[in-house]
Design a protein around this motif. Sequence first.
Motif, PDB file in Angstrom:
ATOM      1  N   GLY A 285       5.154  -3.733 -10.538  1.00 42.73           N
ATOM      2  CA  GLY A 285       4.238  -4.782 -10.129  1.00 42.73           C
ATOM      3  C   GLY A 285       4.087  -4.965  -8.631  1.00 42.73           C
ATOM      4  N   LEU A 286       4.752  -4.111  -7.834  1.00 42.23           N
ATOM      5  CA  LEU A 286       4.758  -4.306  -6.385  1.00 42.23           C
ATOM      6  C   LEU A 286       3.980  -3.235  -5.620  1.00 42.23           C
ATOM      7  N   LEU A 287       3.382  -2.282  -6.318  1.00 45.31           N
ATOM      8  CA  LEU A 287       2.618  -1.233  -5.652  1.00 45.31           C
ATOM      9  C   LEU A 287       1.138  -1.596  -5.629  1.00 45.31           C
TER      10      LEU A 287
ATOM     11  N   PRO B 139       0.850  -1.195   0.000  1.00 41.55           N
ATOM     12  CA  PRO B 139       0.000   0.000   0.000  1.00 41.55           C
ATOM     13  C   PRO B 139       0.886   1.246   0.000  1.00 41.55           C
ATOM     14  N   VAL B 140       0.348   2.359  -0.480  1.00 39.49           N
ATOM     15  CA  VAL B 140       1.145   3.565  -0.694  1.00 39.49           C
ATOM     16  C   VAL B 140       0.618   4.712   0.162  1.00 39.49           C
ATOM     17  N   VAL B 141       1.534   5.394   0.855  1.00 37.98           N
ATOM     18  CA  VAL B 141       1.216   6.606   1.608  1.00 37.98           C
ATOM     19  C   VAL B 141       1.860   7.799   0.902  1.00 37.98           C
ATOM     20  N   ILE B 142       1.046   8.772   0.491  1.00 42.19           N
ATOM     21  CA  ILE B 142       1.553  10.039  -0.033  1.00 42.19           C
ATOM     22  C   ILE B 142       1.475  11.051   1.097  1.00 42.19           C
ATOM     23  N   PHE B 143       2.643  11.601   1.487  1.00 39.32           N
ATOM     24  CA  PHE B 143       2.693  12.489   2.648  1.00 39.32           C
ATOM     25  C   PHE B 143       2.927  13.931   2.211  1.00 39.32           C
TER      26      PHE B 143
ATOM     27  N   ARG C  66       7.459  -1.492   7.818  1.00 41.17           N
ATOM     28  CA  ARG C  66       6.242  -2.256   8.104  1.00 41.17           C
ATOM     29  C   ARG C  66       5.486  -2.644   6.833  1.00 41.17           C
ATOM     30  N   GLY C  67       6.118  -2.452   5.674  1.00 40.24           N
ATOM     31  CA  GLY C  67       5.526  -2.949   4.441  1.00 40.24           C
ATOM     32  C   GLY C  67       4.732  -1.953   3.637  1.00 40.24           C
ATOM     33  N   TYR C  68       4.902  -0.653   3.912  1.00 44.71           N
ATOM     34  CA  TYR C  68       4.240   0.389   3.129  1.00 44.71           C
ATOM     35  C   TYR C  68       5.266   1.118   2.268  1.00 44.71           C
ATOM     36  N   VAL C  69       4.844   1.567   1.106  1.00 44.54           N
ATOM     37  CA  VAL C  69       5.628   2.533   0.341  1.00 44.54           C
ATOM     38  C   VAL C  69       5.208   3.917   0.809  1.00 44.54           C
ATOM     39  N   PHE C  70       6.181   4.789   1.070  1.00 45.21           N
ATOM     40  CA  PHE C  70       5.926   6.097   1.668  1.00 45.21           C
ATOM     41  C   PHE C  70       6.582   7.159   0.797  1.00 45.21           C
ATOM     42  N   VAL C  71       5.788   8.122   0.340  1.00 51.03           N
ATOM     43  CA  VAL C  71       6.272   9.148  -0.581  1.00 51.03           C
ATOM     44  C   VAL C  71       6.345  10.490   0.128  1.00 51.03           C
TER      45      VAL C  71
END
Length: 330
Positions: free
Chosen positions: A145-147, A56-60, A81-86
């Motif tokens: 393929g991982l997002l 899962p993706v977090v846009i900050f 913890r397994g999140y993508v963080f932008v």
Amino acid sequence: MTRIVRALHRAVRLPGLRAPHDTLHARVFYPGRLTGTPAERDLGAVEADADAGPFPVVIFLPGVNVGPESYRWLAQALADRGYVFVTFSYVGELRPGEPGVIGLGPGLDASRLGPDSFGHAPTSTTIGPLLDELARLQCEGILAGLLDLEHVVLGGHSAGGCAALQNAALRYFNNLSAAFAYAGHAGALTALGWAEHSLLPLPGEVPLLLLGGERDGVIAASSHRYGSSPADAFALLRRTFHEALPGGRGDAHMFLLAGANHFSFCHPDDPTTGRSFLDHRATAPGDALRNFFVEVISTFLDAYVREDSEVVEQLDQLSGHPLVLQAGRR
């Protein structure tokens, strides 16, 4: 194989804006793994930990004149913890109607924040282009393929927190799963035509987490913008939670913290920029506050983004944490 948090760097164009204020620079943090490949050794191109994806993706969205390095502590914790963080750095206009005031900001469009325009289109110039860039990353490179772009979260601090709350609408971005904000609120600027003490009618279309600190001197010192005199730091946050959000679904949460100030969310805080000189002194230890932020945000995300209903109870239990002065759920 060694698990490690890494970040990609991207330059993203913002359509409709004039150069040079039409580009942001993003860092995309992700869970990686060291495997000893030539690309890793020569270029620092570390593979993503595919076994832990999709992410899962977090846009900050940042506060005004707060650099993205001040949020790296949270980016690394959530990526672990397994999140993508932008995070991103965007230099552009900061004040409505004052084109000469330039600085770092979340990319708010003042023309969409007035009484006649709010609620008809996103108030952010940055979220849409960042989603487009993430779609490109989904197709090529380390994160291909991982997002999990069906589960996107908006987060933010200060003005960026306001932007996250304002744009947490499925009619704007139909892949949103949740939003969270520290020191973000729904106060409506009288300079844009709102009556004094007005609140923006927030969408409230996804689960929300609202966080704030009792020692927030910046919100108190800025209250004249909304037609009110300086008051306790929680007044505007409480009004936001109880009056500006539709509520009724039980997935909006509020935690008001003892001893935290406006910049407790920033580590390191840079006193040469931003408005930290307006802040009250924090009385709670910074590391204890950041540990709580990581705990409450990651629990919130696991509950509503990873859709673990049992974790919702853990989120409610955090209302008894020693740092929590007041908590609520609607």
